[in-house]
Write a protein that holds these residues in place. Sequence first.
Motif, PDB file in Angstrom:
ATOM      1  N   GLU A 258      62.167  25.285 -67.962  1.00  0.00           N
ATOM      2  CA  GLU A 258      61.766  25.795 -69.115  1.00  0.00           C
ATOM      3  C   GLU A 258      60.525  26.680 -68.756  1.00  0.00           C
ATOM      4  O   GLU A 258      59.899  27.231 -69.977  1.00  0.00           O
ATOM      5  CB  GLU A 258      61.364  24.594 -69.994  1.00  0.00           C
ATOM      6  N   HIS A 259      59.920  26.743 -67.695  1.00  0.00           N
ATOM      7  CA  HIS A 259      58.824  27.705 -67.336  1.00  0.00           C
ATOM      8  C   HIS A 259      58.982  28.851 -66.670  1.00  0.00           C
ATOM      9  O   HIS A 259      58.295  29.527 -66.190  1.00  0.00           O
ATOM     10  CB  HIS A 259      57.860  27.066 -66.386  1.00  0.00           C
ATOM     11  N   HIS A 260      60.457  29.259 -66.228  1.00  0.00           N
ATOM     12  CA  HIS A 260      61.033  30.201 -65.407  1.00  0.00           C
ATOM     13  C   HIS A 260      60.965  31.806 -66.102  1.00  0.00           C
ATOM     14  O   HIS A 260      61.110  31.674 -67.335  1.00  0.00           O
ATOM     15  CB  HIS A 260      62.206  29.955 -65.086  1.00  0.00           C
ATOM     16  N   THR A 261      60.683  32.665 -65.242  1.00  0.00           N
ATOM     17  CA  THR A 261      60.915  33.944 -65.444  1.00  0.00           C
ATOM     18  C   THR A 261      62.578  33.843 -65.529  1.00  0.00           C
ATOM     19  O   THR A 261      63.263  33.371 -64.957  1.00  0.00           O
ATOM     20  CB  THR A 261      60.345  34.931 -64.557  1.00  0.00           C
ATOM     21  N   PRO A 262      62.965  35.243 -65.758  1.00  0.00           N
ATOM     22  CA  PRO A 262      64.408  35.491 -65.822  1.00  0.00           C
ATOM     23  C   PRO A 262      64.784  35.703 -64.368  1.00  0.00           C
ATOM     24  O   PRO A 262      66.196  35.573 -63.787  1.00  0.00           O
ATOM     25  CB  PRO A 262      64.432  37.117 -66.223  1.00  0.00           C
ATOM     26  N   TRP A 263      64.057  35.766 -63.288  1.00  0.00           N
ATOM     27  CA  TRP A 263      64.226  35.659 -61.748  1.00  0.00           C
ATOM     28  C   TRP A 263      64.273  34.134 -61.429  1.00  0.00           C
ATOM     29  O   TRP A 263      64.479  33.964 -59.967  1.00  0.00           O
ATOM     30  CB  TRP A 263      63.254  36.443 -61.261  1.00  0.00           C
ATOM     31  N   GLY A 264      63.848  33.278 -62.003  1.00  0.00           N
ATOM     32  CA  GLY A 264      64.105  31.827 -61.526  1.00  0.00           C
ATOM     33  C   GLY A 264      62.900  31.241 -60.931  1.00  0.00           C
ATOM     34  O   GLY A 264      62.811  30.027 -60.262  1.00  0.00           O
ATOM     35  N   VAL A 265      61.862  31.800 -61.272  1.00  0.00           N
ATOM     36  CA  VAL A 265      60.394  31.213 -60.595  1.00  0.00           C
ATOM     37  C   VAL A 265      59.487  30.809 -61.770  1.00  0.00           C
ATOM     38  O   VAL A 265      59.537  31.642 -62.774  1.00  0.00           O
ATOM     39  CB  VAL A 265      59.759  32.216 -59.582  1.00  0.00           C
ATOM     40  N   VAL A 266      58.621  30.032 -61.695  1.00  0.00           N
ATOM     41  CA  VAL A 266      57.580  29.816 -62.751  1.00  0.00           C
ATOM     42  C   VAL A 266      56.653  31.054 -63.211  1.00  0.00           C
ATOM     43  O   VAL A 266      56.437  31.652 -62.287  1.00  0.00           O
ATOM     44  CB  VAL A 266      56.636  28.566 -62.393  1.00  0.00           C
ATOM     45  N   HIS A 267      57.008  31.216 -64.487  1.00  0.00           N
ATOM     46  CA  HIS A 267      56.240  32.272 -64.973  1.00  0.00           C
ATOM     47  C   HIS A 267      54.692  32.450 -64.747  1.00  0.00           C
ATOM     48  O   HIS A 267      54.118  31.380 -64.894  1.00  0.00           O
ATOM     49  CB  HIS A 267      56.450  32.472 -66.644  1.00  0.00           C
ATOM     50  N   GLY A 268      53.925  33.404 -64.347  1.00  0.00           N
ATOM     51  CA  GLY A 268      52.562  33.558 -64.085  1.00  0.00           C
ATOM     52  C   GLY A 268      51.797  33.354 -65.450  1.00  0.00           C
ATOM     53  O   GLY A 268      50.478  32.685 -65.219  1.00  0.00           O
ATOM     54  N   GLY A 269      52.245  33.392 -66.417  1.00  0.00           N
ATOM     55  CA  GLY A 269      51.598  33.118 -67.647  1.00  0.00           C
ATOM     56  C   GLY A 269      51.293  31.390 -68.189  1.00  0.00           C
ATOM     57  O   GLY A 269      50.388  30.918 -68.481  1.00  0.00           O
TER      58      GLY A 269
END
Length: 142
Positions: free
Chosen positions: A36-47
């Motif tokens: 639920e915290h991922h970017t479209p690339w599958g890692v946690v979003h910096g935000g």
Amino acid sequence: MPGFDVFRSAFVEAVGLRFTEVAEKRVRGEMLLGAEHHTPWGVVHGGVYTAAVESAATVGASAAVADRDQVAVGVANSTDFIRPITAGTVQVLAEAIQQGRSQQLWQVAVTSADTGKLIAHGQLRLANVPAAELPNTLRQHS
């Protein structure tokens, strides 16, 4: 301050940050991160990390000025993303660098609970402002 609860925020709850220690010079918390915290690339979003930096430092800085009927609001946030993760628990440690009459400066480290490695690091400058000048949405939704 009556009606002011630094622990309650719909935004902080949505991000998943849970505070475990709040003091005038240090705040600790943790976040369980996942898809639920991922970017479209599958890692946690910096935000997510930026939000953790802003939230943890704001809570501590506000605790430091609460006896003056003030709160602290972020005016500059600089967050560096050190290494990507896909999931896991991170620990958030915010510490005051400088606390003045009108401004404060805090640093925040986000580390992996499993490896102890630094995931993100941030710095937040805050302005101390009268609490009465800001809307308290907590009272509106309680």
